[in-house]
Design an enzyme around this catalytic site. Structure first.
Site, PDB file in Angstrom:
ATOM      1  N   ASP A  82       0.859  -1.186   0.000  1.00  0.00           N
ATOM      2  CA  ASP A  82       0.000   0.000   0.000  1.00  0.00           C
ATOM      3  C   ASP A  82       0.894   1.235   0.000  1.00  0.00           C
ATOM      4  O   ASP A  82       1.149   1.860   1.024  1.00  0.00           O
ATOM      5  CB  ASP A  82      -0.914  -0.011   1.215  1.00  0.00           C
ATOM      6  CG  ASP A  82      -2.081   0.954   1.068  1.00  0.00           C
ATOM      7  OD1 ASP A  82      -2.118   1.677   0.046  1.00  0.00           O
ATOM      8  OD2 ASP A  82      -2.947   0.978   1.949  1.00  0.00           O
ATOM      9  N   ALA A  83       1.398   1.575  -1.190  1.00  0.00           N
ATOM     10  CA  ALA A  83       2.360   2.664  -1.360  1.00  0.00           C
ATOM     11  C   ALA A  83       1.743   3.899  -1.999  1.00  0.00           C
ATOM     12  O   ALA A  83       2.279   4.993  -1.875  1.00  0.00           O
ATOM     13  CB  ALA A  83       3.540   2.179  -2.207  1.00  0.00           C
ATOM     14  N   LYS A  84       0.653   3.727  -2.737  1.00  0.00           N
ATOM     15  CA  LYS A  84      -0.058   4.828  -3.400  1.00  0.00           C
ATOM     16  C   LYS A  84       0.890   5.703  -4.214  1.00  0.00           C
ATOM     17  O   LYS A  84       0.843   6.931  -4.148  1.00  0.00           O
ATOM     18  CB  LYS A  84      -0.841   5.659  -2.387  1.00  0.00           C
ATOM     19  CG  LYS A  84      -1.916   4.868  -1.642  1.00  0.00           C
ATOM     20  CD  LYS A  84      -2.697   5.748  -0.689  1.00  0.00           C
ATOM     21  CE  LYS A  84      -3.799   4.966   0.020  1.00  0.00           C
ATOM     22  NZ  LYS A  84      -3.266   3.987   0.997  1.00  0.00           N
ATOM     23  N   ARG A  85       1.717   5.092  -5.028  1.00  0.00           N
ATOM     24  CA  ARG A  85       2.678   5.832  -5.828  1.00  0.00           C
ATOM     25  C   ARG A  85       2.018   6.391  -7.088  1.00  0.00           C
ATOM     26  O   ARG A  85       1.087   5.799  -7.640  1.00  0.00           O
ATOM     27  CB  ARG A  85       3.860   4.937  -6.217  1.00  0.00           C
ATOM     28  CG  ARG A  85       4.692   4.440  -5.037  1.00  0.00           C
ATOM     29  CD  ARG A  85       5.304   5.597  -4.281  1.00  0.00           C
ATOM     30  NE  ARG A  85       6.320   5.161  -3.333  1.00  0.00           N
ATOM     31  CZ  ARG A  85       6.215   5.228  -2.018  1.00  0.00           C
ATOM     32  NH1 ARG A  85       5.125   5.715  -1.469  1.00  0.00           N
ATOM     33  NH2 ARG A  85       7.201   4.818  -1.245  1.00  0.00           N
TER      34      ARG A  85
ATOM     35  N   THR B 262      -0.536  -0.351  -4.747  1.00  0.00           N
ATOM     36  CA  THR B 262      -1.563   0.662  -4.948  1.00  0.00           C
ATOM     37  C   THR B 262      -0.952   1.878  -5.631  1.00  0.00           C
ATOM     38  O   THR B 262       0.196   2.249  -5.364  1.00  0.00           O
ATOM     39  CB  THR B 262      -2.220   1.079  -3.626  1.00  0.00           C
ATOM     40  OG1 THR B 262      -1.221   1.571  -2.725  1.00  0.00           O
ATOM     41  CG2 THR B 262      -2.946  -0.085  -2.985  1.00  0.00           C
TER      42      THR B 262
END
Length: 281
Positions: free
Chosen positions: A101-104, A131
């Site tokens: 869950d890094a949301k890059r 993510t």
């Protein structure tokens, strides 16, 4: 010379197999400082590692996937990221799927670097999926989308989150909302590549009827939907049905705090995960 490894099966196929074997629950591994303290652990890389591996050992066998929250490892610097590497490696060895869950999200060569870091072969932080944040434009994510397909991994693109602030961007446009355009682009990508889709969406479990009001056809995605918000944030079976309707078979309900609070005992953690999984079945 050692024999060549067989190509990795596509992420969609591997996720479907995990769900058939273990159910649809995804457990978030979120080592918040307060949770570490509640477990009697120091807020340090050593405490982080004990927490992370204990959660993996307890819930991995009864979960479709685990989802480490990258920010909570980054706050410990290089040593924290080393713990994340250890967790991801341990999950691979145990046959447990991981969603970083890094949301890059970025553009050009920077996005390519993020893609390599989280989805590339032989990268220490490579997970089964990551993510992504699409708000520089869905096509800005192209390096990650393409690399995920090539390496048998997946991506989950933020589409319709349950935080109030998200509405100011995601809901804009009504029937032509930003969220709808992201969902449409993800579905088109899965249609183009065929098979079990490797492009998923992040849609909050507590969104109520927002997907319906904004005209999102989530059932047409042909890919997985990561649905955070189960448990401590208030979502259960009724909320999932209201939010996802016909798309419910694609949903990976995600719970973290409600399960992690049952620790540090392994038996209690596993029981909490099994109870949540079975309640949502």
């Amino acid at each position: 010379m050692p024999p060549e490894e067989a190509p990795r099966a596509p992420f969609g196929e591997r996720l479907a197999a995990a769900r058939a074997a273990r159910g649809s629950l995804c457990v978030g591994i979120d080592p918040h400082p307060a949770l570490l303290a509640a477990w009697g652990l120091e807020d340090s890389p050593a405490g982080l590692e004990r927490f992370s591996l204990a959660v993996l050992d307890a819930v991995g066998p009864v979960s479709a996937a685990v989802k480490p929250q990258v920010a909570l490892y980054e706050r410990h610097g290089a040593r924290g990221l080393a713990v994340l590497e250890t967790l991801l490696s341990g999950a691979r060895d145990a046959g447990v799927l991981t969603i970083a869950d890094a949301k890059r999200g970025d553009i050009g060569s920077t996005m390519q670097a993020y893609a390599d870091a989280w989805l590339g072969e032989d990268r220490p932080l490579a997970a089964d999926a990551v993510t992504l944040n699409p708000y520089l434009g869905f096509e800005s994510l192209r390096p990650a989308i393409d690399l995920a397909r090539e390496t048998g991994r997946g991506v989950f693109v933020l589409a319709l989150t349950s935080n109030a602030e998200g509405r100011s961007v995601q809901h804009v446009g009504g029937d032509s909302s930003v969220a709808r355009s992201i969902a449409h682009a993800a579905a088109a990508e899965n249609r183009r590549t065929g098979g079990a889709g490797h492009v998923g969406l992040v849609v909050g479990a507590t969104i109520g009827d927002a997907a319906h009001r904004l005209g999102l056809d989530l059932a047409a995605l042909n890919g997985p939907i990561l649905a955070p918000g189960v448990g401590a944030q208030g979502a259960g079976t009724a909320e999932l049905r209201a939010a996802f309707g016909d798309a419910l078979p694609f949903v990976l309900p995600t719970s973290s705090r409600a399960i992690l609070a049952a620790g540090p005992g392994a038996a209690q953690l596993r029981a909490a995960a099994e109870r949540t999984r079975d309640e949502l079945a």
